[in-house]
Design a protein around this motif. Structure first.
Motif, PDB file in Angstrom:
ATOM      1  N   ALA A  99       0.964  -1.245   0.037  1.00 21.31           N
ATOM      2  CA  ALA A  99      -0.022   0.070  -0.004  1.00 21.31           C
ATOM      3  C   ALA A  99       0.905   1.225  -0.065  1.00 21.31           C
ATOM      4  O   ALA A  99       0.451   2.215  -0.729  1.00 21.31           O
ATOM      5  N   ASN A 103       0.946   3.763  -3.108  1.00 23.62           N
ATOM      6  CA  ASN A 103       0.513   5.292  -2.680  1.00 23.62           C
ATOM      7  C   ASN A 103       1.511   6.120  -3.046  1.00 23.62           C
ATOM      8  O   ASN A 103       1.381   7.163  -3.673  1.00 23.62           O
ATOM      9  N   VAL A 106       1.245   6.617  -6.817  1.00 21.93           N
ATOM     10  CA  VAL A 106       0.115   7.530  -7.167  1.00 21.93           C
ATOM     11  C   VAL A 106       0.363   9.005  -6.970  1.00 21.93           C
ATOM     12  O   VAL A 106       0.076   9.670  -7.893  1.00 21.93           O
ATOM     13  N   ARG A 107       0.713   9.236  -5.995  1.00 20.17           N
ATOM     14  CA  ARG A 107       1.216  10.554  -5.460  1.00 20.17           C
ATOM     15  C   ARG A 107       2.262  11.191  -6.469  1.00 20.17           C
ATOM     16  O   ARG A 107       2.290  12.549  -6.525  1.00 20.17           O
ATOM     17  N   LEU A 234     -10.210   8.734  -6.276  1.00 21.90           N
ATOM     18  CA  LEU A 234      -9.181   8.577  -5.100  1.00 21.90           C
ATOM     19  C   LEU A 234      -9.172   9.807  -4.244  1.00 21.90           C
ATOM     20  O   LEU A 234      -8.988   9.918  -3.128  1.00 21.90           O
ATOM     21  N   LEU A 239      -6.579   7.214  -0.659  1.00 17.28           N
ATOM     22  CA  LEU A 239      -5.510   6.357  -1.216  1.00 17.28           C
ATOM     23  C   LEU A 239      -5.854   4.716  -0.121  1.00 17.28           C
ATOM     24  O   LEU A 239      -6.520   4.586   0.445  1.00 17.28           O
ATOM     25  N   LEU A 240      -4.785   3.838  -0.835  1.00 18.13           N
ATOM     26  CA  LEU A 240      -4.869   2.717  -0.101  1.00 18.13           C
ATOM     27  C   LEU A 240      -4.398   2.842   1.476  1.00 18.13           C
ATOM     28  O   LEU A 240      -3.655   3.807   1.601  1.00 18.13           O
ATOM     29  N   ASP A 241      -4.880   1.973   2.393  1.00 15.54           N
ATOM     30  CA  ASP A 241      -4.689   1.953   3.786  1.00 15.54           C
ATOM     31  C   ASP A 241      -3.174   1.530   3.991  1.00 15.54           C
ATOM     32  O   ASP A 241      -3.208   0.226   4.247  1.00 15.54           O
ATOM     33  N   GLU A 242      -2.294   2.470   4.435  1.00 10.37           N
ATOM     34  CA  GLU A 242      -1.002   1.784   4.703  1.00 10.37           C
ATOM     35  C   GLU A 242      -0.783   1.102   5.776  1.00 10.37           C
ATOM     36  O   GLU A 242       0.099   0.334   6.000  1.00 10.37           O
ATOM     37  N   GLU A 249      -5.441  -4.466   1.119  1.00  9.45           N
ATOM     38  CA  GLU A 249      -5.838  -3.320   0.955  1.00  9.45           C
ATOM     39  C   GLU A 249      -6.540  -2.806  -0.200  1.00  9.45           C
ATOM     40  O   GLU A 249      -7.117  -1.848  -0.231  1.00  9.45           O
TER      41      GLU A 249
END
Length: 379
Positions: A99, A103, A106-107, A234, A239-242, A249
């Motif tokens: 995750a 992320n 994605v960022r 999103l 985003l996905l939960d780290e 996730e």
């Protein structure tokens, strides 16, 4: 008091749902389509990651390819930068799990569509274009499109009572049948999306089904190994939960999307997946995280009946596994997962309350167990 409060809550939920759908409608693509980036996460397997990313680069459909090295302890970063000159290679200082790696990718991009691709998956030609084009043509409330994941190699089902060769990999289908690689075997599916059963167990839809099986468009969740996500969705849910580190996730994010009124669909975008080549389905990491995260995600998102069934199933698994000769390691890992969840129960319940306040759709209205709105193998 209850007669007044109920309709008010329902009106607020409907208003939040309309806001979510409006956000999707405002991002309907123009004549040039949506800018698309592909994110691949690496950890100590530059060989696999290079193969996956190079296939995307050679196909030419992505506007950007972002490869995130997740704190590898080998020479992965140098290899990736040498062998993937057309990709952006980011180096994280430590392994924060899938995750965190995804992320970071994605960022690092401002693309309208972000495609997540497992490093142990090899995309067929047209994979990225198929996902992107489906999202472009889809209704504005479609947040994600999940692809067709085919298991690498050929597989044969062993007759009941037959033991596999000691050096052979084995996988089980949803019915409990044992499969092992064989040159004269059949090509089988890994996933056409994610479902969640009444015990809170995340499942790959069509796991070990024939590779040519048709799949319904509507599905509860997407697979983080081969899917496209709409940026506006999103931006809406996060985003996905780290904190999950690895496993579930994608299921957890699907819950948040569904409860905000977004939809998830399937498209026939094909990848061939070497199942769990990066971590292994019997590793300590898999056993612990899979058991823990199933309970955690149920606590955050599922109806209480599902939470109760998930807890009972996990406790029963400890007892069942402990009774098998030589299975003490698995029993200890599952018990540790159960203890971890119980030890942090107040924070999980607080998260459940936060998810309730943020949601537009009640938990009971989300269909998780079959196509139509509302499965690797579950734990």
């Amino acid at each position: 008091m209850r007669l007044v409060r109920g309709p008010l809550v329902r009106r607020r939920r409907r208003h939040r749902l309309r806001e979510a759908l409006d956000r999707g409608a405002r991002l309907t693509p123009g004549p040039d389509g949506l800018r698309t980036a592909v994110v691949v996460v690496n950890w100590n397997r530059a060989d696999l990651t290079t193969r996956a990313a190079r296939a995307v680069l050679d196909d030419g459909a992505a506007d950007e390819v972002v490869v995130v090295d997740n704190g590898s302890s080998d020479d992965s970063v140098a290899v990736l930068r040498r062998d993937l000159p057309g990709a952006v290679v980011l180096a994280r200082p430590e392994n924060g799990g899938f995750a965190a790696g995804a992320n970071a990718g994605v960022r690092a991009t401002d693309a309208d569509v972000v495609v997540l691709l497992n490093n142990d998956a090899e995309p067929a030609p047209g994979f990225v274009a198929t996902l992107r084009d489906h999202l472009v043509a889809a209704r504005p409330e479609v947040a994600a499109v999940t692809g067709r994941i085919v298991l690498a190699g050929r597989w044969t089902r062993l007759p009941a009572g037959t033991a596999p060769a000691p050096d052979h990999r084995v996988l089980r289908d949803h019915a409990g049948h044992v499969w092992t690689p064989a040159p004269d075997g059949e090509v089988r599916l890994n996933s056409t999306g994610v479902l969640v059963d009444r015990d809170g167990n995340g499942m790959d839809r069509d796991w070990f089904a024939p590779a040519d099986r048709a799949a319904a468009v509507d599905v509860f969740g997407f697979s983080g190994g081969a899917s496209a996500l709409r940026r506006s969705a999103l931006d809406d849910v996060g985003l996905l939960d780290e904190s999950l580190f690895m496993y579930y996730e994608d299921t957890e994010l699907a819950w948040r999307l569904r409860r905000r009124g977004w939809r998830i669909e399937y498209a026939d975008a094909v990848v061939v997946h070497d199942h769990s080549a990066s971590s292994g389905v019997q590793s300590d990491l898999f056993v612990f995280r899979n058991a823990r995260n199933r309970l955690v995600v149920a606590l955050w998102h599922a109806p209480w009946r599902t939470v109760l069934r998930a807890g009972v199933r996990t406790a029963a698994r400890v007892v069942r596994v402990a009774a098998r000769p030589g299975a003490g390691r698995e029993a200890r890992l599952v018990l540790a997962a159960l203890a971890d969840v119980a030890g942090h129960l107040p924070s999980h319940l607080a998260r459940r309350r936060r998810e309730t306040r943020a949601a537009s759709v009640p938990r009971r209205a989300v269909r998780t167990d079959r196509p139509g709105g509302a499965g690797g193998p579950g734990a």
